[in-house]
Design a protein around this motif. Structure first.
Motif, PDB file in Angstrom:
ATOM      1  N   ARG A 279       0.781  10.062  -6.457  1.00 13.50           N
ATOM      2  CA  ARG A 279       1.561   9.532  -7.578  1.00 13.50           C
ATOM      3  C   ARG A 279       2.544   8.476  -7.096  1.00 13.50           C
ATOM      4  O   ARG A 279       2.731   7.444  -7.743  1.00 13.50           O
TER       5      ARG A 279
ATOM      6  N   ARG B 290       2.284   6.566  -4.414  1.00  7.51           N
ATOM      7  CA  ARG B 290       1.527   5.365  -4.051  1.00  7.51           C
ATOM      8  C   ARG B 290       1.089   4.599  -5.298  1.00  7.51           C
ATOM      9  O   ARG B 290       1.134   3.374  -5.333  1.00  7.51           O
ATOM     10  N   CYS B 291       0.643   5.325  -6.314  1.00  7.74           N
ATOM     11  CA  CYS B 291       0.194   4.682  -7.552  1.00  7.74           C
ATOM     12  C   CYS B 291       1.354   3.959  -8.234  1.00  7.74           C
ATOM     13  O   CYS B 291       1.206   2.817  -8.675  1.00  7.74           O
ATOM     14  N   SER B 292       2.515   4.610  -8.306  1.00  6.06           N
ATOM     15  CA  SER B 292       3.670   3.970  -8.945  1.00  6.06           C
ATOM     16  C   SER B 292       4.154   2.778  -8.116  1.00  6.06           C
ATOM     17  O   SER B 292       4.581   1.775  -8.665  1.00  6.06           O
ATOM     18  N   LYS B 293       4.040   2.869  -6.806  1.00  8.84           N
ATOM     19  CA  LYS B 293       4.429   1.761  -5.938  1.00  8.84           C
ATOM     20  C   LYS B 293       3.507   0.558  -6.163  1.00  8.84           C
ATOM     21  O   LYS B 293       3.968  -0.570  -6.258  1.00  8.84           O
ATOM     22  N   ARG B 294       2.191   0.816  -6.265  1.00  8.11           N
ATOM     23  CA  ARG B 294       1.231  -0.256  -6.528  1.00  8.11           C
ATOM     24  C   ARG B 294       1.485  -0.894  -7.890  1.00  8.11           C
ATOM     25  O   ARG B 294       1.413  -2.102  -8.036  1.00  8.11           O
ATOM     26  N   GLN B 295       1.786  -0.071  -8.892  1.00  9.73           N
ATOM     27  CA  GLN B 295       2.066  -0.610 -10.218  1.00  9.73           C
ATOM     28  C   GLN B 295       3.333  -1.456 -10.194  1.00  9.73           C
ATOM     29  O   GLN B 295       3.406  -2.475 -10.856  1.00  9.73           O
ATOM     30  N   GLY B 296       4.324  -1.033  -9.416  1.00  4.56           N
ATOM     31  CA  GLY B 296       5.539  -1.798  -9.267  1.00  4.56           C
ATOM     32  C   GLY B 296       5.289  -3.148  -8.608  1.00  4.56           C
ATOM     33  O   GLY B 296       5.866  -4.171  -8.990  1.00  4.56           O
ATOM     34  N   GLU B 297       4.417  -3.166  -7.613  1.00  8.46           N
ATOM     35  CA  GLU B 297       4.062  -4.422  -6.935  1.00  8.46           C
ATOM     36  C   GLU B 297       3.315  -5.347  -7.868  1.00  8.46           C
ATOM     37  O   GLU B 297       3.525  -6.554  -7.879  1.00  8.46           O
ATOM     38  N   LYS B 298       2.431  -4.793  -8.702  1.00 12.61           N
ATOM     39  CA  LYS B 298       1.670  -5.616  -9.652  1.00 12.61           C
ATOM     40  C   LYS B 298       2.599  -6.235 -10.692  1.00 12.61           C
ATOM     41  O   LYS B 298       2.455  -7.392 -11.052  1.00 12.61           O
ATOM     42  N   SER B 299       3.571  -5.460 -11.154  1.00 16.66           N
ATOM     43  CA  SER B 299       4.485  -6.006 -12.160  1.00 16.66           C
ATOM     44  C   SER B 299       5.398  -7.057 -11.521  1.00 16.66           C
ATOM     45  O   SER B 299       5.757  -8.030 -12.164  1.00 16.66           O
TER      46      SER B 299
ATOM     47  N   SER C 285       3.348 -10.233 -11.405  1.00 12.62           N
ATOM     48  CA  SER C 285       3.156 -10.861 -12.714  1.00 12.62           C
ATOM     49  C   SER C 285       4.420 -11.581 -13.184  1.00 12.62           C
ATOM     50  O   SER C 285       4.345 -12.492 -13.987  1.00 12.62           O
TER      51      SER C 285
END
Length: 181
Positions: free
Chosen positions: A165, A167-176, A179
C-alpha cells in the motif's frame, strides 16, 4: 554451531558466484550446473551437523535453532536468489536482450507471504525433529526459534500488504507530481 551456519552462508555465495562465473565467463555449462545444484547440499550438511551435535548430548543453544531457521528459509528463498543473481550476471556479462535473459519469477505480496509460510513450516518441522533428538528438557532454544518462525510468518502477513500500500501510494504521488509539471 554458529560457525557452521556462517561457513554455510559463505559457501552458498561462493558456489553461487563460482557457478555464474563458470557459466558466463568461462562458458563451462556443466561445471556451472554442478555448482549451482550443489548449493542445497550446504543446507543439508548444516542441519545434519546440528542434529549430530544434539544427538551427542549438547543442550540446544541459540545457534541450533538458528540453523533450522536458516535452512528452512534458504530452501524456500534460495532458488529465487540464485535466479536473480544469474539474471543480473547474464545482463552484465552477455549481449542477451531482456527477453533472452534467464527468467526471474515475479511475485505478489501474497505470493511471498505464502513462501514465508512454507519456510516457517519447514523450519518448524526441522525444529520439531531437533526437539525429538534433544528431548524437551534441553530444547529451550529450539522452542524459542519455533515461536520466531511463527511470528515471522504472522509479521510478514501484516507488513507485506502494508508495504505494498505504501509503495502504491508513493507511485501515485509521483504520478500526480509529474502531471503537475
Amino acid at each position: 554451531m554458529l560457525l557452521f551456519i556462517i561457513a554455510g552462508e559463505v559457501l552458498f555465495w561462493i558456489f553461487l558466484l563460482a557457478g555464474v562465473c563458470a557459466r558466463y565467463l568461462l562458458h563451462w555449462r556443466t561445471v556451472s550446473t554442478v555448482l549451482l545444484v550443489s548449493t542445497p547440499l550446504i543446507d543439508i550438511v548444516i542441519i545434519v551437523l546440528t542434529y549430530i551435535d544434539l544427538h551427542r548430548g549438547a543442550a540446544s543453544d541459540f545457534s541450533h535453532g538458528m540453523a533450522a531457521f536458516y535452512v528452512g528459509f534458504s530452501v524456500v528463498f534460495g532458488p529465487e536468489a540464485i535466479a536473480r543473481v544469474d539474471r543480473r550476471f547474464a545482463r552484465r556479462h552477455t549481449g542477451l536482450s531482456e527477453a533472452e535473459l534467464p527468467a526471474v519469477p515475479t511475485r505478489t505480496s501474497l505470493g511471498y507471504w505464502l513462501r514465508c509460510l512454507t519456510a516457517s513450516a519447514i523450519t518448524t518441522a526441522l525444529l520439531a525433529i531437533g526437539i525429538a533428538i534433544a528431548g524437551l528438557a534441553d530444547s529451550f532454544w529450539l522452542i524459542y526459534w519455533t515461536i520466531v518462525a511463527v511470528f515471522t510468518a504472522l509479521a510478514w502477513g501484516v507488513i507485506g500488504p502494508l508495504r505494498d500500500r505504501w509503495r502504491c501510494s508513493k507511485r501515485q504521488g509521483e504520478k500526480s507530481d509529474d502531471s503537475l509539471s
